[in-house]
Design an enzyme around this catalytic site. Structure first.
Site, PDB file in Angstrom:
ATOM      1  N   GLY A  48       0.775  -1.247   0.000  1.00  0.00           N
ATOM      2  CA  GLY A  48       0.000   0.000   0.000  1.00  0.00           C
ATOM      3  C   GLY A  48       0.799   1.286   0.000  1.00  0.00           C
ATOM      4  O   GLY A  48       0.330   2.302  -0.507  1.00  0.00           O
ATOM      5  N   GLU A 102       4.052   4.028   6.049  1.00  0.00           N
ATOM      6  CA  GLU A 102       2.816   3.244   5.896  1.00  0.00           C
ATOM      7  C   GLU A 102       1.800   3.993   5.039  1.00  0.00           C
ATOM      8  O   GLU A 102       1.833   5.219   4.957  1.00  0.00           O
ATOM      9  CB  GLU A 102       2.202   2.993   7.277  1.00  0.00           C
ATOM     10  CG  GLU A 102       2.243   1.566   7.741  1.00  0.00           C
ATOM     11  CD  GLU A 102       1.425   0.564   6.940  1.00  0.00           C
ATOM     12  OE1 GLU A 102       1.179   0.764   5.728  1.00  0.00           O
ATOM     13  OE2 GLU A 102       1.032  -0.447   7.531  1.00  0.00           O
ATOM     14  N   ASP A 103       0.871   3.231   4.459  1.00  0.00           N
ATOM     15  CA  ASP A 103      -0.209   3.874   3.710  1.00  0.00           C
ATOM     16  C   ASP A 103      -1.254   4.472   4.642  1.00  0.00           C
ATOM     17  O   ASP A 103      -1.685   5.604   4.477  1.00  0.00           O
ATOM     18  CB  ASP A 103      -0.858   2.882   2.717  1.00  0.00           C
ATOM     19  CG  ASP A 103      -1.341   1.583   3.356  1.00  0.00           C
ATOM     20  OD1 ASP A 103      -1.171   1.400   4.582  1.00  0.00           O
ATOM     21  OD2 ASP A 103      -1.892   0.744   2.622  1.00  0.00           O
ATOM     22  N   ASP A 106      -5.063   2.523  10.701  1.00  0.00           N
ATOM     23  CA  ASP A 106      -6.508   2.384  10.914  1.00  0.00           C
ATOM     24  C   ASP A 106      -6.708   2.029  12.393  1.00  0.00           C
ATOM     25  O   ASP A 106      -6.697   2.917  13.240  1.00  0.00           O
ATOM     26  CB  ASP A 106      -7.008   1.310   9.943  1.00  0.00           C
ATOM     27  CG  ASP A 106      -8.506   1.098   9.967  1.00  0.00           C
ATOM     28  OD1 ASP A 106      -9.218   1.925  10.552  1.00  0.00           O
ATOM     29  OD2 ASP A 106      -8.981   0.098   9.390  1.00  0.00           O
ATOM     30  N   LYS A 134      -6.891   7.253  10.260  1.00  0.00           N
ATOM     31  CA  LYS A 134      -8.309   7.333  10.637  1.00  0.00           C
ATOM     32  C   LYS A 134      -8.349   7.416  12.160  1.00  0.00           C
ATOM     33  O   LYS A 134      -8.393   6.379  12.836  1.00  0.00           O
ATOM     34  CB  LYS A 134      -9.054   6.075  10.182  1.00  0.00           C
ATOM     35  CG  LYS A 134      -9.186   5.913   8.686  1.00  0.00           C
ATOM     36  CD  LYS A 134      -9.912   4.599   8.377  1.00  0.00           C
ATOM     37  CE  LYS A 134     -10.112   4.404   6.887  1.00  0.00           C
ATOM     38  NZ  LYS A 134     -10.614   3.053   6.559  1.00  0.00           N
ATOM     39  N   PHE A 155     -14.061   3.452   4.081  1.00  0.00           N
ATOM     40  CA  PHE A 155     -13.110   2.692   3.261  1.00  0.00           C
ATOM     41  C   PHE A 155     -12.736   3.497   2.013  1.00  0.00           C
ATOM     42  O   PHE A 155     -13.592   3.996   1.293  1.00  0.00           O
ATOM     43  CB  PHE A 155     -13.720   1.356   2.840  1.00  0.00           C
ATOM     44  CG  PHE A 155     -12.732   0.465   2.153  1.00  0.00           C
ATOM     45  CD1 PHE A 155     -11.834  -0.296   2.886  1.00  0.00           C
ATOM     46  CD2 PHE A 155     -12.678   0.403   0.765  1.00  0.00           C
ATOM     47  CE1 PHE A 155     -10.905  -1.106   2.255  1.00  0.00           C
ATOM     48  CE2 PHE A 155     -11.748  -0.402   0.123  1.00  0.00           C
ATOM     49  CZ  PHE A 155     -10.865  -1.155   0.870  1.00  0.00           C
ATOM     50  N   ILE A 156     -11.425   3.607   1.770  1.00  0.00           N
ATOM     51  CA  ILE A 156     -10.957   4.387   0.619  1.00  0.00           C
ATOM     52  C   ILE A 156     -10.039   3.526  -0.275  1.00  0.00           C
ATOM     53  O   ILE A 156      -9.489   2.518   0.178  1.00  0.00           O
ATOM     54  CB  ILE A 156     -10.227   5.686   1.060  1.00  0.00           C
ATOM     55  CG1 ILE A 156      -9.086   5.379   2.045  1.00  0.00           C
ATOM     56  CG2 ILE A 156     -11.182   6.660   1.725  1.00  0.00           C
ATOM     57  CD1 ILE A 156      -7.779   5.206   1.442  1.00  0.00           C
ATOM     58  N   ARG A 168      -5.020   0.541  -6.862  1.00  0.00           N
ATOM     59  CA  ARG A 168      -3.761   1.072  -6.320  1.00  0.00           C
ATOM     60  C   ARG A 168      -3.150   2.132  -7.229  1.00  0.00           C
ATOM     61  O   ARG A 168      -2.402   2.996  -6.789  1.00  0.00           O
ATOM     62  CB  ARG A 168      -2.719  -0.044  -6.153  1.00  0.00           C
ATOM     63  CG  ARG A 168      -3.031  -1.054  -5.082  1.00  0.00           C
ATOM     64  CD  ARG A 168      -1.802  -1.908  -4.805  1.00  0.00           C
ATOM     65  NE  ARG A 168      -2.124  -3.124  -4.086  1.00  0.00           N
ATOM     66  CZ  ARG A 168      -2.318  -3.213  -2.769  1.00  0.00           C
ATOM     67  NH1 ARG A 168      -2.237  -2.134  -2.029  1.00  0.00           N
ATOM     68  NH2 ARG A 168      -2.594  -4.357  -2.201  1.00  0.00           N
TER      69      ARG A 168
HETATM   70  P1  5GP Z   1      -4.745  -1.467  10.911  1.00  0.00           P
HETATM   71  O1  5GP Z   1      -3.938  -2.652  11.317  1.00  0.00           O
HETATM   72  O2  5GP Z   1      -4.204  -0.150  11.372  1.00  0.00           O
HETATM   73  O3  5GP Z   1      -6.196  -1.638  11.303  1.00  0.00           O
HETATM   74  O4  5GP Z   1      -4.807  -1.490   9.339  1.00  0.00           O
HETATM   75  C1  5GP Z   1      -3.761  -1.085   8.567  1.00  0.00           C
HETATM   76  C2  5GP Z   1      -3.877  -1.632   7.164  1.00  0.00           C
HETATM   77  O5  5GP Z   1      -5.240  -1.845   6.796  1.00  0.00           O
HETATM   78  C3  5GP Z   1      -3.338  -0.619   6.177  1.00  0.00           C
HETATM   79  O6  5GP Z   1      -1.968  -0.795   5.977  1.00  0.00           O
HETATM   80  C4  5GP Z   1      -4.164  -0.897   4.936  1.00  0.00           C
HETATM   81  O7  5GP Z   1      -3.535  -1.870   4.156  1.00  0.00           O
HETATM   82  C5  5GP Z   1      -5.470  -1.454   5.470  1.00  0.00           C
HETATM   83  N1  5GP Z   1      -6.542  -0.441   5.465  1.00  0.00           N
HETATM   84  C6  5GP Z   1      -7.082   0.200   6.530  1.00  0.00           C
HETATM   85  N2  5GP Z   1      -8.056   1.044   6.153  1.00  0.00           N
HETATM   86  C7  5GP Z   1      -8.135   0.939   4.801  1.00  0.00           C
HETATM   87  C8  5GP Z   1      -8.959   1.581   3.803  1.00  0.00           C
HETATM   88  O8  5GP Z   1      -9.825   2.438   4.063  1.00  0.00           O
HETATM   89  N3  5GP Z   1      -8.721   1.205   2.502  1.00  0.00           N
HETATM   90  C9  5GP Z   1      -7.793   0.285   2.155  1.00  0.00           C
HETATM   91  N4  5GP Z   1      -7.668   0.017   0.868  1.00  0.00           N
HETATM   92  N5  5GP Z   1      -7.007  -0.336   3.057  1.00  0.00           N
HETATM   93  C10 5GP Z   1      -7.178  -0.003   4.364  1.00  0.00           C
END
Ligand code: 5GP
Length: 179
Positions: A48, A102-103, A106, A134, A155-156, A168
């Site tokens: 990402g 990181e992308d 969340d 977020k 979700f984006i 992507r």
């Molecule tokens: P976390 O472990 O913080 O919950 O999630 C992190 C990962 O979830 C990010 O690196 C990403 O790959 C994915 N992710 C979280 N939210 C989104 C979203 O809104 N869209 C997409 N495409 N991936 C997300």
């Protein structure tokens, strides 16, 4: 309003490229100010973060290295809760300043896993640079040092982020349209 279709979902344009690039440049400039003499190792989390890392590193002008790791925790629209191991880190992080690129942060679960692993491998100082955060979704006590943009809990896709592998390559960010 610009809308696109990816597989079974509609997405509407929410952050245009120009806004993204301005925010990413500001992160790069902050890193230049903060890490000038730290010889940082940037660790880009694939897949990402590839586009964010590419643009970010065009602004970063301090002496540095960049490497790429992989892991996955996401399955379609919902987090799976299971976070896999880091793979691909061949460089030693012992005693180094590292910047995790990181992308999106969340829930913070993925980042927590990465931080634990880098601490265990002996990193001296760990900074986090994320393209998106977020804040309402955060479930872990994590300090994110650099955030290009904060977004609501929707979700984006685009700018490196995918929906089931697609989207992507989009240069703008799109938000899912509720059904
Ligand atoms: P976390 O472990 O913080 O919950 O999630 C992190 C990962 O979830 C990010 O690196 C990403 O790959 C994915 N992710 C979280 N939210 C989104 C979203 O809104 N869209 C997409 N495409 N991936 C997300």
């Amino acid at each position: 309003m610009t809308t696109i279709q990816i597989k079974d979902k509609k997405f509407s344009l929410s952050i245009p490229e120009a806004e993204i690039l301005k925010a990413v440049r500001e992160v790069g400039e902050a890193i230049n100010r903060d890490l000038a003499h730290k010889n940082p190792l940037f660790i880009c989390v694939l897949n990402g973060a590839f586009m964010f890392a590419g643009d970010l590193m065009k602004t970063v002008s301090v002496p540095c290295e960049i490497t790429f790791i992989k892991l996955s925790s996401y399955d379609g629209l919902y987090t799976t809760g299971s976070v896999k191991e880091i793979i691909g880190l061949n460089e030693s992080v012992v005693g180094r300043t590292v910047v995790v690129v990181e992308d999106i942060v969340d829930t913070g679960l993925t980042m927590e896993r990465i931080l634990d692993s880098l601490h265990a491998k002996g990193a001296n100082e760990i900074r986090i640079a994320t393209f998106l955060q977020k804040p309402d979704a955060l479930q872990r006590d994590i300090t994110v040092d650099y955030v290009a943009m904060k977004i609501p809990n929707d979700f984006i896709v685009g700018y490196g982020l995918d929906y089931d592998g697609y989207g992507r390559n989009l240069k703008d960010i799109y938000t899912v349209v509720p059904e």
